[in-house]
Design a protein around this motif. Structure first.
Motif, PDB file in Angstrom:
ATOM      1  N   THR A   1      78.943   9.172   3.909  1.00 23.17           N
ATOM      2  CA  THR A   1      77.942   8.654   4.840  1.00 23.17           C
ATOM      3  C   THR A   1      78.610   8.434   6.186  1.00 23.17           C
ATOM      4  O   THR A   1      79.630   7.737   6.274  1.00 23.17           O
ATOM      5  N   THR A   2      78.055   9.042   7.240  1.00 26.37           N
ATOM      6  CA  THR A   2      78.681   9.008   8.562  1.00 26.37           C
ATOM      7  C   THR A   2      78.031   7.959   9.453  1.00 26.37           C
ATOM      8  O   THR A   2      76.810   7.902   9.588  1.00 26.37           O
ATOM      9  N   PHE A   3      78.870   7.127  10.057  1.00 28.91           N
ATOM     10  CA  PHE A   3      78.442   6.076  10.977  1.00 28.91           C
ATOM     11  C   PHE A   3      79.060   6.351  12.341  1.00 28.91           C
ATOM     12  O   PHE A   3      80.170   6.875  12.433  1.00 28.91           O
ATOM     13  N   THR A   4      78.348   5.962  13.406  1.00 30.05           N
ATOM     14  CA  THR A   4      78.869   6.155  14.765  1.00 30.05           C
ATOM     15  C   THR A   4      78.646   4.878  15.578  1.00 30.05           C
ATOM     16  O   THR A   4      77.870   3.996  15.181  1.00 30.05           O
ATOM     17  N   PRO A   5      79.310   4.779  16.730  1.00 29.32           N
ATOM     18  CA  PRO A   5      79.106   3.602  17.584  1.00 29.32           C
ATOM     19  C   PRO A   5      77.665   3.417  18.048  1.00 29.32           C
ATOM     20  O   PRO A   5      77.306   2.326  18.511  1.00 29.32           O
ATOM     21  N   LYS A   6      76.843   4.452  17.927  1.00 31.91           N
ATOM     22  CA  LYS A   6      75.451   4.330  18.355  1.00 31.91           C
ATOM     23  C   LYS A   6      74.546   3.744  17.279  1.00 31.91           C
ATOM     24  O   LYS A   6      73.367   3.467  17.535  1.00 31.91           O
ATOM     25  N   ASP A   7      75.087   3.574  16.070  1.00 36.51           N
ATOM     26  CA  ASP A   7      74.288   2.924  15.020  1.00 36.51           C
ATOM     27  C   ASP A   7      74.074   1.457  15.371  1.00 36.51           C
ATOM     28  O   ASP A   7      74.800   0.875  16.192  1.00 36.51           O
ATOM     29  N   GLU A   8      73.069   0.853  14.720  1.00 39.62           N
ATOM     30  CA  GLU A   8      72.813  -0.559  15.013  1.00 39.62           C
ATOM     31  C   GLU A   8      74.015  -1.400  14.585  1.00 39.62           C
ATOM     32  O   GLU A   8      74.874  -0.969  13.818  1.00 39.62           O
ATOM     33  N   THR A   9      74.093  -2.616  15.098  1.00 40.12           N
ATOM     34  CA  THR A   9      75.299  -3.445  15.050  1.00 40.12           C
ATOM     35  C   THR A   9      75.886  -3.595  13.659  1.00 40.12           C
ATOM     36  O   THR A   9      77.088  -3.355  13.446  1.00 40.12           O
TER      37      THR A   9
ATOM     38  N   LEU B   1      86.133  -7.248  16.157  1.00 36.41           N
ATOM     39  CA  LEU B   1      85.448  -6.217  15.371  1.00 36.41           C
ATOM     40  C   LEU B   1      84.444  -5.426  16.191  1.00 36.41           C
ATOM     41  O   LEU B   1      84.271  -4.225  15.982  1.00 36.41           O
ATOM     42  N   ASP B   2      83.774  -6.053  17.139  1.00 36.05           N
ATOM     43  CA  ASP B   2      82.731  -5.369  17.898  1.00 36.05           C
ATOM     44  C   ASP B   2      83.263  -4.564  19.072  1.00 36.05           C
ATOM     45  O   ASP B   2      82.480  -3.926  19.783  1.00 36.05           O
ATOM     46  N   ASN B   3      84.567  -4.576  19.281  1.00 40.84           N
ATOM     47  CA  ASN B   3      85.124  -3.795  20.384  1.00 40.84           C
ATOM     48  C   ASN B   3      85.758  -2.519  19.847  1.00 40.84           C
ATOM     49  O   ASN B   3      86.735  -2.554  19.111  1.00 40.84           O
ATOM     50  N   ASP B   4      85.220  -1.390  20.226  1.00 43.99           N
ATOM     51  CA  ASP B   4      85.689  -0.112  19.684  1.00 43.99           C
ATOM     52  C   ASP B   4      87.080   0.267  20.188  1.00 43.99           C
ATOM     53  O   ASP B   4      87.827   0.973  19.502  1.00 43.99           O
ATOM     54  N   TYR B   5      87.435  -0.181  21.374  1.00 42.59           N
ATOM     55  CA  TYR B   5      88.782   0.107  21.864  1.00 42.59           C
ATOM     56  C   TYR B   5      89.820  -0.689  21.060  1.00 42.59           C
ATOM     57  O   TYR B   5      90.938  -0.222  20.833  1.00 42.59           O
ATOM     58  N   ALA B   6      89.442  -1.880  20.616  1.00 47.20           N
ATOM     59  CA  ALA B   6      90.330  -2.664  19.760  1.00 47.20           C
ATOM     60  C   ALA B   6      90.485  -1.982  18.396  1.00 47.20           C
ATOM     61  O   ALA B   6      91.575  -1.971  17.815  1.00 47.20           O
ATOM     62  N   PHE B   7      89.397  -1.418  17.903  1.00 45.58           N
ATOM     63  CA  PHE B   7      89.456  -0.678  16.634  1.00 45.58           C
ATOM     64  C   PHE B   7      90.419   0.501  16.757  1.00 45.58           C
ATOM     65  O   PHE B   7      91.243   0.754  15.859  1.00 45.58           O
ATOM     66  N   THR B   8      90.351   1.202  17.858  1.00 43.95           N
ATOM     67  CA  THR B   8      91.257   2.332  18.093  1.00 43.95           C
ATOM     68  C   THR B   8      92.701   1.853  18.266  1.00 43.95           C
ATOM     69  O   THR B   8      93.634   2.503  17.788  1.00 43.95           O
ATOM     70  N   ARG B   9      92.871   0.711  18.946  1.00 40.85           N
ATOM     71  CA  ARG B   9      94.223   0.195  19.168  1.00 40.85           C
ATOM     72  C   ARG B   9      94.983  -0.011  17.855  1.00 40.85           C
ATOM     73  O   ARG B   9      96.197   0.198  17.782  1.00 40.85           O
ATOM     74  N   LEU B  10      94.272  -0.423  16.800  1.00 37.42           N
ATOM     75  CA  LEU B  10      94.926  -0.660  15.512  1.00 37.42           C
ATOM     76  C   LEU B  10      95.565   0.607  14.950  1.00 37.42           C
ATOM     77  O   LEU B  10      96.509   0.538  14.167  1.00 37.42           O
TER      78      LEU B  10
END
Length: 626
Positions: A275-283, A161-170
């Protein structure tokens, strides 16, 4: 619809496979032969009455108990029992234990159950396995949810869940791998860019608007949008959200080759508020946004990508076949093994999965009526479109020319299997039809066309066949599409239920809390949004079983199925699939190796997940049978 849609079905002779030497086209040479075929087809049709009033309205589905020939095979039942025992891990209630024993005795021959009793016992077993507890207690942390998977095959997504490249891979090799759409001037048909209204974003990522605008203007911006759920009624204790995720095709070609895309943001919408969230938001804020997106995608997957676009599309074709072709017609002979088990498993799903109070009603966020309405619309939409893989990719703007993504395993590998399937079907059709004129003079084949249009509601057939495309090439593409959907496409979206969708703390099936806001998300708020423990357990049981039964293998036809004249082509199909498997293995090694030296982006223990093994030919069943 006349007699063939009647629910009044007399008994019929057992469904036996014709001797290959007797396979013939519908060009009967005598009046007697024509009458005999018509009688056989009418008799066959009565065993497959069509209803448009099941849980999914307006779609052709079986309107009775499945006939004897559709009974689950003993080998299939044995596989199901093995997975059930694995899921229950020895904690088997008395009623389930008795059902298991009854089926084991039936398999061993210790006692023989009647056809109806077998169907009833299998359904009651699955109902019992899928029946969760009533507690609505939520887990306090991810670890409590991960405990549910103890002793089972561990899914790839368990700690991703904490890896953004894995999120994109899905989005590129996951459980719904054809949902990306390009957002660019002139191609944003739904005006999604304006709807997102990112100009009003005031969060912590002060580069978001600049990056998204640059990607939009340069044609590198892509979205996956689940606004289809906007306005849908939510099930009890649940809350509807309809997220959109934005991704960019990176300008760095090396990054693009190993990752495909880069996630920019996730907008979680409810009502008319986003509501917009980005990778720079807290965990916890960013975790929450990705969980809500995966939840929406899992709901879309189960209803549309999986049930509608594979199971129900194929059943419409299968029923049309049984209402128009004799079992010695070459098209029937070819398609029949690719339809094995489909009518039964769809009937079973209608009985205990997509009914009121069933597992889907309990697990997904919208009400079951809302889900089934969306499913019905999706089936009709799919049937109105060219169902071939190249056409579907092109229509979505995901073909290689339109979407130059360096990492898109589903498209790139599925296309290999499509090519092999089309080659095999073309050779098969060539063996029986010398020219295009012979297609038009085959009375049964024309009847199949009519049944697909009138009973199956397959608009693609009506539109293209009637435009003069009823040629050998068109029929070959048509049949190859049907086979591909029932084998490779279903494989891609079914078995990822076990390999990717199992962990509730990565892919939840329901949302149970109002939308949180960036900077205000906590672990406690996130856990309350996820399904309660008992529902997470039910989801685990359902997904593990549906994704755990691999029965039959693509290209492995039963002995004595075909005439001698098509055996070389059938054997070549197997060889072509072996060659495809070799190329896929080579590609997968390269996909994993591309992450060497980039442990700061993807930890080395996760890089094997970039190998796409879901549709390796050895894992693809012949038909939809689970």
């Amino acid at each position: 619809m006349g007699a063939c849609c009647s629910s009044d079905q007399p008994s019929n002779k057992p469904g036996t496979k014709p001797d290959p030497k007797d396979i013939k086209t519908g060009n009967e040479t005598t009046v007697k032969e024509k009458e005999e075929n018509q009688q056989e087809i009418a008799h066959e049709a009565k065993k497959y009455p069509i209803s448009y009033d099941t849980n999914v309205k307006d779609i052709a589905m079986l309107g009775s108990l499945p006939p004897l020939r559709e009974a689950p095979k003993l080998e299939w039942i044995k596989m199901v029992l093995g997975v059930v025992v694995e899921i229950l891990k020895g904690d088997i209630k008395a009623d389930i234990k008795q059902l298991l024993q009854d089926l084991e005795d039936h398999i061993s021959g210790k006692k023989t159950m009647a056809h109806e009793k077998v169907l009833d016992t299998v359904c009651n077993l699955l109902k019992g396995v899928f029946k969760g507890g009533d507690s609505m207690e939520h887990a306090k942390n991810f670890e409590q949810l991960e405990i549910l998977l103890t002793g089972l095959d561990q899914p790839e997504t368990l700690h991703e869940l904490d890896n953004d490249y894995a999120f994109t891979r899905l989005r590129l090799s996951g459980f719904a791998p054809m949902q990306l759409r390009k957002l660019a001037e002139g191609s944003d048909k739904d005006n999604l860019w304006s709807t997102l209204n990112l100009a009003t974003y005031s969060g912590v990522d002060d580069t978001l608007l600049e990056r998204t605008e640059a990607a939009y203007k340069s044609g590198r911006l892509y979205a996956v949008n689940y606004s289809v759920f906007k306005g849908q009624p939510a099930g009890t204790d649940k809350v509807i959200v309809y997220p959109t995720a934005l991704f960019e095709l990176p300008e760095d070609q090396e990054l693009g080759k190993r990752a495909g895309l880069v996630v920019l943001c996730v907008q979680v919408n409810t009502g008319d508020v986003g509501t917009t969230f980005t990778p720079k938001d807290e965990t916890w804020s960013w975790r929450y946004a990705k969980l809500m997106f995966n939840m929406a995608e899992s709901n879309f997957h189960e209803g549309i990508v999986h049930l509608a676009d594979t199971h129900l599309v194929v059943e419409a074709i299968c029923l049309s076949m049984h209402h128009s072709l004799a079992d010695d017609h070459p098209v029937y002979v070819l398609l029949n093994q690719h339809f094995t088990g489909t009518v039964f498993i769809n009937w079973a799903a209608n009985v205990f999965l997509i009914d009121k109070g069933g597992a889907v009603d309990e697990l997904l966020t919208p009400t079951i009526d809302a889900v089934n309405t969306l499913v019905s619309k999706a089936v009709l939409s799919s049937l109105d479109s060219d169902l071939s893989l190249p056409a579907r990719l092109q229509a979505a703007g995901l073909d290689e020319a339109a979407f130059p993504c360096g990492y898109y395993p589903f498209r790139d590998d599925a296309s290999l299997i499509w090519d092999a399937t089309l080659k095999w079907v073309t050779a098969y059709i060539d063996a029986y039809y010398p020219d295009d004129e012979s297609i038009g003079t085959d009375r049964q084949l024309q009847s199949f066309r009519d049944a697909m249009v009138d009973y199956g509601k397959i608009g693609w057939v009506k539109r293209d066949w009637d435009r003069g495309h009823g040629t050998k090439a068109f029929v070959s593409k048509l049949l190859a599409s049907f086979i591909f959907i029932g084998s490779t496409q279903h494989c891609a979206v079914n078995f990822t239920q076990k390999s990717l969708m199992l962990p509730t703390n990565d892919v939840p099936l329901g949302n149970y809390a109002p939308v949180a806001k960036p900077g205000e998300c906590t672990e406690e708020q996130t856990m309350l949004a996820l399904p309660p423990i008992e529902r997470a357990k039910t989801a685990k049981d359902v997904l593990y079983l549906l994704g755990g039964v691999h029965f039959t293998v693509l290209g492995e036809y039963e002995a004595n199925t075909f005439q001698d004249k098509v055996l070389p082509a059938a054997e070549q199909f197997k060889k072509d699939l072996e060659a495809v498997a070799g190329l896929m293995d080579k590609r997968n090694k390269e996909r994993v190796a591309a992450w060497d030296g980039h442990a700061d982006e993807v930890p080395t223990d996760l890089t094997p997940h970039w190998a796409y093994t879901t549709i390796l030919p050895k894992y693809i069943p012949q038909s939809i049978n689970i």
